[in-house]
Enzyme design. Structure first.
Site, PDB file in Angstrom:
ATOM      1  N   ASP A 552      11.781  11.577   7.365  1.00 49.57           N
ATOM      2  CA  ASP A 552      12.960  11.664   6.509  1.00 49.57           C
ATOM      3  C   ASP A 552      13.981  12.603   7.128  1.00 49.57           C
ATOM      4  O   ASP A 552      13.631  13.639   7.698  1.00 49.57           O
ATOM      5  CB  ASP A 552      12.555  12.168   5.124  1.00 49.57           C
ATOM      6  N   HIS A 555      17.595  12.831  11.742  1.00 48.40           N
ATOM      7  CA  HIS A 555      18.708  13.264  12.585  1.00 48.40           C
ATOM      8  C   HIS A 555      19.069  14.726  12.379  1.00 48.40           C
ATOM      9  O   HIS A 555      19.756  15.314  13.205  1.00 48.40           O
ATOM     10  CB  HIS A 555      19.939  12.387  12.330  1.00 48.40           C
ATOM     11  N   ASP A 653      17.810   3.806   0.065  1.00 48.19           N
ATOM     12  CA  ASP A 653      19.049   4.586   0.000  1.00 48.19           C
ATOM     13  C   ASP A 653      20.277   3.693  -0.222  1.00 48.19           C
ATOM     14  O   ASP A 653      21.343   4.201  -0.583  1.00 48.19           O
ATOM     15  CB  ASP A 653      19.249   5.372   1.305  1.00 48.19           C
TER      16      ASP A 653
END
Length: 1263
Positions: A552, A555, A653
């Site tokens: 999760d 980045h 999402d």
């Protein structure tokens, strides 16, 4: 003048010459070997190299490192050893030919372990380059532990809190099983924080108590039993999230270990941002209480005027009140007084350590107001009083004060710049949350829904802002003021936005998750021992019970942290499946994460597509190789790759596609996604047509359960009648079948603005599956869709309709959001039919058969019910005629590679020449014949009345022979560049095919036999679909080409036959440069000389000599009078002819030049002897050296000294004599050359003047 031009352009890199031959030895499922060329200073950290377990990786030296001392290091462990990222070992070089050169030298890794591994290499003691390799995991499922290929994955995401108590999981998870999924992704199963967000975890080590019952507490072991049952009995693997970047703000352990978060003690640079955050919170509370209503800001923000008032209040009231610039400024009075004291102390002779240094503000590390300083040494060296008097000192202090004021002003201006950005970001957030049509429309400002999300925690009673600020310098208080996590749009993902140097919090650029605290790991475990140990244990729990993880917020997770945690996970789960979603917007940056972490699949979102064309493009981008791709050898270069995709029609999402597109688009879009040659996935709720986003934060209802008999109006259960579940099951099974059976090639056709056709093709059996989907990005009820659907042409024969399905409405109660279950639209479902014949279809009106070209058959499909929201999937084979032709081709190609055995067909009525092994045909060829088959540049070919093949809109081939084709294919093949003009030319017509065979057939003898064999193969090649021709044309040429090379080497010396790859490549220069043209280039040899080659002159029909000669260079000195030059010939003769064992050709060339001796010299330009020019001083000495070499290297080589030489010019002034008129033994000619040099040589060239050289002055003709 002698040069090789493109002589080393052999069609494959030097070290890969044996690739194709190795492929012939290995079967189609043999060991796969990839070669990584190392080149000096080549840093490939941003390049992704993907490999599979069972592959062998060979490191070889590239051109820049040949002959140099290179050592390769890697952290890939020895077999049986545990991986240690920091432990590198050197690899041993192997040299199978045991030759001195480096062309065959390699070191290797046998890859049996998944993950990310680093390599680097030293040149001497200096690092010269490096990179990473990623080895895919092997996923196993079922009671028999069979392999689940990555391209077969069909994943469904579940929000864990929607599963209810653990004993009810199976009923809800069964929906995934019945829908055909083979992998389930659970959002985190741990205890949730106060916000109830699935990703805000209060305790990473404890199972969510929601899964237990009052009388039964479930544990991780119980979860593990469910996961194991799904794997063994349901053939479903399970993965779950790991959240390393943050923890819930109410986590008990973070209060006990506040050092694990970014707080105002360990990150004092955040203090100004904290003050701003508190000021905005107080402002928000005042707005909520109506205190700003009179100033134009009501609690309910409704228009631009309210927004403008917010901006005005912030600039006029808040910023002046909190004076953030003071955290970055110097106390002017205090600094001046300190400066004054130093001036008056007398000992102030200070010089700058660096004359270029200027006075600048030194930031206070504790970030106190007006706590910054300046370097007083620089100040004293800059502002120097002209005497010691009070006036001079005061004047100097004023200069210093003015400079401090200037520096403070610069900080004030910089803060204004930050504040401007902060206001813009704040208002942008307010607009989205309260005004935007696509936003959440939060309504009035309240404490629960403040004007802006708080950036920091404040676990104390509220007080006046000034009183709160006093706490930031009290460590026992400030350590609990922790920064929330979030994400920053467009930020550098490799930069930690909470570290010093970042102004993200101050500029309000963070899209904040106000329920989570950002974790501060430091650079190593010793920097925050508790946090590293806690998260490692969390990772180990996850890896113990699950087969994979989703990273999760990958980045924003520090790379070194993720590396450490994944290393721990892989110790427990060696074949850990790692997926992640990256928002870098840059493929190179993506690769850094993929290579460093060993990410197995990157999540790609179909919802990012704004229309069907873009959706189709994503399928092509992430799914497989092009249809008609080249057959790759088992041993081949390691090519850069793109990350393997987990292509999802929707992620948890994403916003609801029914809202953004329409309910009718669910079926066609999921079909398009599932046809990609990669892993595919979806999120629970998509298939049931849930008409809203299932919020990871606010959703508290449970998923529906599986009930085969459930009616559409049942809100608590689902069945095959619900939503698109029936179609999803069929599509998932098809996706898995295509992945398992090698349908690895993909073609995407945008039929019209709404219709996308995706083809999956098997290159071994040449069967295709074509899915035609009519998308519905716009609601068909409110938008116009044409009833006229374009006709489609599908190449080949349609065997069956695998699936046809239409989205339809039915009469049920309208949708009503259920209070307990996450229910979908009851009135929309799919009408589905599977495995029917074309004439049974309700979507196809009629189908006809047509031809496209002489040998390509297509089926023309006319639709009648392909309404928006419909799909139809065809299984297509080649038409029977083409299928037979492919089978025959593959049968004859098996002599070169067992890869072609599958799908091959033996027939009795093939051309008789195809019954002869090509190696037998090749074995009869001489090296001069091979020169014509393989090479011949433009001017050589023109001499025979032909030329090199010209590819329209590109260029001519460099050689007329096979090498001209192979050189181009060597560039195209590894990249599968089917759009290259070369491939386009092959698909468009038979011109190149006919050129290759016709050119050779026009010659006689053994060369024509090669042409006939190619012609017979091409007869079948022309009968297959045009899109397959480049692939099979290449396969035919590779087989013939490598066989011909073998035939060439067998005729050369043992030095070549037993030599390295480099030596063998180099020896081909002999075949390339040594040949016989239409007109003889050498003067005639003595008729009494034995073993001279003769041929029949096509014009005079008389026998004539045809001795091979050496071209001085390619392409410009290769034919006619300018082909042979004495100096160039004898510089090269030893390497091209003597070392390679071509003694007869060497003898003939030596004797031919001997016959032209004049003035004690041999010619520079030979000009067939009659046009010779004797303007080269050292050609005769190279000639003599070659004779000496011949005598030493050739068995009985001294016999050449007695060979007859037909003297063309027995005296300097004689006219050229016919061969045989005057013969002398070679030793006499040598004696004459030596004698003339002893006597001295002086002459004027014959025909001196512009007729023989327009550029040479007259004195240049004198020797």
């Amino acid at each position: 003048m002698f040069y090789l031009g493109n002589s080393f352009d052999f069609g494959v890199p030097l070290i890969l010459l044996k690739d194709f031959k190795a492929s012939r030895i290995q079967n189609g499922h043999g060991k796969q070997i990839r070669i990584l060329l190392l080149n000096e200073m080549e840093k490939l950290e941003k390049t992704l190299f993907r490999l599979e377990q069972g592959f062998e990786l060979q490191f070889r030296l590239g051109p820049t490192l040949q002959g140099k001392a290179v050592t390769v290091y890697t952290n890939y462990p020895f077999p049986g050893e545990t991986f240690n990222r920091e432990k590198f070992r050197s690899l041993d070089w192997e040299n199978p030919t045991e030759r001195e050169d480096d062309s065959d030298k390699y070191c290797k890794l046998n890859l049996q372990q998944s993950g990310s591994f680093q390599y680097y290499f030293l040149q001497g003691n200096e690092k010269s380059g490096g990179g990473y390799i990623v080895v895919d995991p092997v996923l196993r499922v079922g009671s028999d532990d069979h392999v689940l290929p990555l391209d077969c994955v069909t994943l469904q995401t579940f929000l864990a809190k929607g599963l209810g108590p653990l004993d009810e999981w199976e009923d809800r998870l069964r929906v995934a099983k019945e829908s055909g999924y083979n992998m389930i992704h659970f959002t985190p199963l741990q205890t949730l924080g106060l916000s109830r967000s699935c990703y805000s975890l209060a305790d990473q080590l404890e199972l969510n108590p929601d899964f237990s019952r009052p009388n039964k507490k479930y544990t991780w072991h119980d979860v593990g039993q469910v996961v194991e049952k799904l794997k063994k009995e349901w053939n479903i693997l399970c993965i779950t999230d790991v959240v390393y970047n943050h923890t819930a703000a109410n986590s008990k352990w973070i209060q006990e270990h506040p050092e694990s978060a970014y707080n105002l003690v360990n990150s004092p640079h955040l203090k100004p941002a904290w003050v701003l955050d508190r000021a905005l919170w107080h402002f928000s509370c005042d707005v909520a209480e109506g205190k700003y209503k009179e100033k134009g800001i009501p609690a309910l923000i409704e228009n631009d005027q309210h927004m403008n008032c917010i901006r005005k209040i912030i600039w006029e009231d808040i910023f002046p009140k909190i004076q953030l610039w003071e955290f970055f400024q110097v106390d002017v009075h205090k600094a001046v007084e300190q400066f004054r004291r130093l001036l008056t102390q007398g000992n102030r002779r200070v010089t700058k350590s660096d004359p270029k240094q200027h006075l600048k503000i030194i930031q206070d590390p504790e970030y106190r107001r007006l706590g910054c300083t300046v370097d007083m040494n620089i100040a004293l060296a800059t502002f120097i009083p002209h005497d010691d008097g009070p006036a001079a000192i005061e004047e100097c202090c004023n200069w210093f004060r003015n400079r401090i004021d200037e520096l403070n002003s610069e900080k004030h201006q910089l803060m204004n710049y930050h504040q401007e950005q902060a206001v813009n970001c704040l208002l942008g957030n307010v607009f989205y949350e309260r005004l935007a049509g696509h936003g959440p429309k939060l309504g009035p400002v309240t404490r629960r829904y403040p004007l802006v999300t708080r950036y920091f925690t404040f676990p104390f009673e509220e007080m006046a802002l000034s009183a709160e600020e006093s706490m930031i310098h009290l460590p026992n208080k400030a350590c609990f003021f922790m920064a929330h996590n979030g994400w920053v749009m467009g930020d550098d993902p490799l930069r930690n936005f909470a570290e010093p140097g970042s102004d993200v919090y101050l500029r309000r650029e963070l899209i904040c998750w106000g329920d989570s605290v950002k974790l501060r790991y430091g650079n190593k475990p010793e920097d925050c021992p508790y946090l590293w140990a806690h998260m490692k244990k969390y990772t180990e729990i996850t890896a113990t019970y699950f087969q994979g993880v989703r990273l999760d917020n990958c980045h924003s997770t520090p790379l070194h942290v993720a590396e450490y945690m994944l290393d721990a996970a892989r110790k427990l789960q060696p074949n850990l499946y790692v997926v992640a979603e990256l928002f870098t917007g840059n493929e190179e940056l993506d690769n850094i994460f993929v290579t460093r972490l060993g990410i197995s699949s990157l999540i790609r979102e179909a919802m990012s597509a704004y229309n069907s064309h873009e959706e189709g493009r994503l399928v092509y981008r992430y799914g497989g190789e092009p249809v008609g791709s080249f057959v790759q050898p088992c041993l081949r270069p390691l090519m850069p790759a793109i990350a393997h995709a987990l292509f999802m029609d929707i992620t948890h999402d994403n916003e609801c596609p029914i809202v953004h597109r329409s309910a009718y688009d669910a079926l066609p879009s999921t079909t398009i996604v599932s046809m990609a040659c990669c892993a595919s996935g979806s999120t629970r709720g998509y298939d049931e047509l849930v008409p809203h986003q299932i919020s990871v934060v606010s959703e508290e209802r449970f998923y529906t359960k599986w009930n085969p008999g459930a009616s559409p109006s049942n809100t608590g259960d689902v069945s095959f009648q619900s939503g698109i579940i029936a179609a999803r099951c069929a599509i998932n099974k098809l996706h898995q079948e295509l992945g398992a059976k090698g349908f690895i090639q993909v073609y995407v056709d945008q039929v019209d603005e709404d219709i996308v056709a995706v083809t999956r093709h098997s290159p071994s059996i040449h069967q295709s599956v074509v899915a035609v989907s009519r998308t519905a990005f716009r609601n068909p009820k409110t938008s116009f869709y044409s009833k006229e659907v374009p006709q489609m042409c599908i190449p080949g024969k349609i065997e069956e309709v695998v699936l046809e399905a239409r989205t339809i409405e039915r009469n049920t109660k309208p949708y009503k959001k259920d209070e307990n279950s996450i229910n979908g639209l009851p009135n929309i479902t799919v009408e589905i039919r599977e495995h029917i014949q074309l004439n049974e279809s309700k979507i196809v009106k009629q189908a006809g058969v047509a031809t496209k070209g002489p040998n390509e058959y297509i089926q023309e499909i006319e639709f009648e019910n392909l309404s928006p929201g419909s799909v139809i999937i065809f299984r297509v084979s080649l038409d029977p005629h083409a299928q037979v032709a492919v089978g025959i081709l593959r049968n004859h190609l098996t002599q070169f590679s067992p890869h072609f055995k599958s799908g091959s067909l033996v027939v009795d009525n093939a051309d008789p020449i195809l019954k002869i092994p090509f190696a037998s045909i090749a074995s009869k060829l001489t090296l001069t014949e091979l020169n014509q088959i393989l090479y011949r540049c433009e001017s050589e070919e023109q001499e025979d009345g032909g030329g090199c093949y010209d590819i329209p809109n590109w260029s001519s081939l460099k050689y007329a022979g096979l090498q001209g084709l192979m050189s181009v294919l060597a560039e195209i093949r590894p990249k599968n560049d089917l759009g290259h003009p070369f491939c386009e030319n092959l698909r468009s017509g038979d011109w190149m095919i006919d050129y290759v065979s016709g050119r050779l057939i026009s010659r006689s003898g053994n060369i024509a036999e090669v042409g006939k064999w190619l012609q017979a193969m091409f007869f079948y090649l022309k009968q297959i679909p045009r899109y397959l021709i480049p692939c099979y044309f290449d396969a035919i040429l590779i087989g013939a080409y490598t066989t011909l090379l073998d035939a060439a080497w067998k005729q050369m010396s043992s030095f070549v036959q037993n030599g390295s790859t480099f030596v063998k490549h180099l020896s081909l220069g002999s075949v390339q440069m040594c040949g016989v043209g239409k007109f003889p280039s050498l003067p005639l040899l003595s008729p009494s000389l034995l073993d001279v080659s003769y041929r029949m002159n096509e014009i005079t029909k008389e026998k004539q000599q045809c001795c091979a000669s050496l071209a001085a260079g390619l392409p410009h000195f290769s034919s006619g009078l300018f082909r042979c030059w004495g100096r160039d010939t004898f510089i090269a003769l030893k390497g091209l002819l003597l070392v390679t064992g071509r003694y007869l050709e060497a003898r003939n060339i030596i004797l031919a030049f001997a016959g032209t001796l004049r003035h004690g010299l041999i010619p520079n330009l030979l000009g067939e002897g009659t046009y010779a020019r004797y303007n080269c001083r050292d050609a005769v000495w190279w000639w003599l050296q070659c004779i000496q070499d011949y005598c030493k290297m050739v068995p009985n080589g001294v016999d050449i000294l007695k060979c007859p030489v037909s003297r063309m010019y027995p005296t300097d002034d004689s006219a050229p004599l016919p061969a045989g008129t005057l013969d002398q033994p070679l030793f006499e000619v040598i004696q004459e050359a030596m004698q003339r040099h002893m006597q001295g040589i002086q002459f004027r060239e014959r025909n001196a003047g512009p007729q023989i050289d327009r550029n040479m002055k007259d004195e240049g003709m004198e020797f």
